[in-house]
Design a protein around this motif. Structure first.
Motif, short mmCIF file in Angstrom:
data_model
loop_
_atom_site.label_atom_id
_atom_site.label_comp_id
_atom_site.label_asym_id
_atom_site.label_seq_id
_atom_site.Cartn_x
_atom_site.Cartn_y
_atom_site.Cartn_z
N THR A 1 -7.31 -2.73 -4.83
CA THR A 1 -8.01 -1.44 -4.75
C THR A 1 -7.64 -0.67 -6.01
OG1 THR A 1 -6.27 -0.20 -3.58
CG2 THR A 1 -7.83 -1.47 -2.23
N SER B 1 0.84 -1.19 0.00
CA SER B 1 0.00 0.00 0.00
C SER B 1 0.87 1.24 0.00
CB SER B 1 -0.90 0.00 1.24
OG SER B 1 -1.77 1.09 1.21
N SER B 2 0.54 2.18 -0.87
CA SER B 2 1.30 3.42 -0.89
C SER B 2 0.59 4.50 -0.08
CB SER B 2 1.50 3.84 -2.35
OG SER B 2 2.11 5.08 -2.41
N THR B 3 -0.68 4.77 -0.40
CA THR B 3 -1.38 5.86 0.31
C THR B 3 -2.29 5.34 1.42
OG1 THR B 3 -3.26 5.91 -1.25
CG2 THR B 3 -1.38 7.30 -1.77
N GLY C 1 -10.51 3.58 -10.67
CA GLY C 1 -11.61 3.67 -11.63
C GLY C 1 -11.45 2.71 -12.79
N PHE C 2 -10.25 2.19 -12.99
CA PHE C 2 -10.06 1.29 -14.12
C PHE C 2 -9.13 0.13 -13.72
CE2 PHE C 2 -8.37 0.10 -18.36
CZ PHE C 2 -9.59 -0.27 -18.91
N ASN D 1 -4.92 2.94 1.25
CA ASN D 1 -6.21 2.30 0.96
C ASN D 1 -6.13 0.78 1.10
OD1 ASN D 1 -7.13 4.83 0.30
ND2 ASN D 1 -6.96 4.55 -1.91
N SER D 2 -5.12 0.18 0.51
CA SER D 2 -5.01 -1.28 0.53
C SER D 2 -4.71 -1.78 1.95
CB SER D 2 -3.93 -1.75 -0.44
OG SER D 2 -4.20 -1.22 -1.73
N ILE E 1 -1.21 1.35 -13.11
CA ILE E 1 -1.10 1.34 -14.57
C ILE E 1 -1.67 0.03 -15.15
CG2 ILE E 1 0.40 1.97 -16.50
CD1 ILE E 1 2.42 3.00 -14.45
N TRP E 2 -2.94 -0.19 -14.85
CA TRP E 2 -3.75 -1.31 -15.37
C TRP E 2 -3.22 -2.69 -14.97
CZ3 TRP E 2 -1.74 2.09 -19.39
CH2 TRP E 2 -2.54 3.22 -19.56
N VAL F 1 -4.13 -1.25 -7.86
CA VAL F 1 -3.87 -1.35 -9.31
C VAL F 1 -2.95 -0.18 -9.68
CG1 VAL F 1 -4.90 -1.17 -11.61
CG2 VAL F 1 -6.10 -2.43 -9.80
C1 LIG Z 1 1.29 5.09 -10.06
C2 LIG Z 1 -0.21 4.82 -9.93
C3 LIG Z 1 -0.88 4.16 -10.95
C4 LIG Z 1 -2.26 3.91 -10.84
N1 LIG Z 1 -2.89 3.25 -11.86
C5 LIG Z 1 -4.22 2.98 -11.76
C6 LIG Z 1 -4.91 2.27 -12.81
O1 LIG Z 1 -4.35 1.89 -13.83
N2 LIG Z 1 -6.23 2.03 -12.65
C7 LIG Z 1 -6.93 2.46 -11.54
O2 LIG Z 1 -8.12 2.22 -11.46
N3 LIG Z 1 -6.31 3.11 -10.53
C8 LIG Z 1 -4.97 3.38 -10.59
N4 LIG Z 1 -4.32 4.03 -9.58
C9 LIG Z 1 -5.08 4.37 -8.36
C10 LIG Z 1 -4.80 3.39 -7.22
O3 LIG Z 1 -4.98 2.03 -7.64
C11 LIG Z 1 -5.77 3.62 -6.05
O4 LIG Z 1 -5.72 4.94 -5.62
C12 LIG Z 1 -5.45 2.70 -4.91
O5 LIG Z 1 -6.56 2.57 -4.03
C13 LIG Z 1 -4.23 3.15 -4.10
O6 LIG Z 1 -3.99 2.18 -3.12
P1 LIG Z 1 -3.02 2.44 -1.88
O7 LIG Z 1 -3.61 3.58 -1.08
O8 LIG Z 1 -3.05 1.17 -1.10
O9 LIG Z 1 -1.67 2.76 -2.40
C14 LIG Z 1 -2.97 4.31 -9.68
C15 LIG Z 1 -2.28 4.97 -8.65
C16 LIG Z 1 -0.92 5.25 -8.78
C17 LIG Z 1 -0.22 5.98 -7.67
#
Ligand SMILES: Cc1cc2nc3c(=O)[nH]c(=O)nc-3n(C[C@H](O)[C@H](O)[C@H](O)COP(=O)(O)O)c2cc1C
Length: 97
Positions: free
Chosen positions: A83, A9-11, A86-87, A13-14, A56-57, A54
């Motif tokens: 998590t 998890s970076s931010t 949107g895609f 959510n996960s 970058i897909w 997710v």
């Molecule tokens: C580098 C990067 C790439 C991402 N690519 C996608 C993506 O392709 N599709 C999508 O739906 N969300 C994408 N996201 C959004 C994250 O999947 C979403 O905010 C997620 O809940 C972050 O989880 P975390 O808080 O555990 O890091 C991306 C976020 C980042 C930072």
């Protein structure tokens, strides 16, 4: 039934999802993938989960690398939760492969 959830998890959510799942499942250890990736992986629990965002897909590179450590898991219950913003694309299919 014992469960281990590995998360990345970076931010946050996960991490929240991993912790909520752990609370609901009970008997669950939550471990960080960045920490676990440099150690021998413990696959002794009845269920192994991975939770990650997710990127970058698809799967973040660290998660993809971590999954390569999963060996002899034919009889193991493995689940994955992603998590996303949107895609989600085919991320869970990537995990299955
Ligand atoms: C580098 C990067 C790439 C991402 N690519 C996608 C993506 O392709 N599709 C999508 O739906 N969300 C994408 N996201 C959004 C994250 O999947 C979403 O905010 C997620 O809940 C972050 O989880 P975390 O808080 O555990 O890091 C991306 C976020 C980042 C930072």
């Amino acid at each position: 039934m014992k469960t281990t959830i590995y998360y990345f998890s970076s931010t946050g959510n996960s991490l929240i999802v991993a912790r909520e799942l752990a609370e609901k499942l009970g008997e669950t250890v939550v471990s960080s993938i960045p920490k676990a990736i440099n150690q021998d992986i413990d696959l002794s629990a009845d269920r192994i989960g991975i939770v990650f965002p997710v990127y970058i897909w698809g799967m973040p590179a660290i998660v993809s690398k971590f999954l390569k450590k999963f060996k002899n898991i034919n009889n193991k219950y493995i689940f994955a939760v992603a998590t996303f913003g949107g895609f989600p694309a085919g991320t869970l299919l990537q995990v299955k492969k």
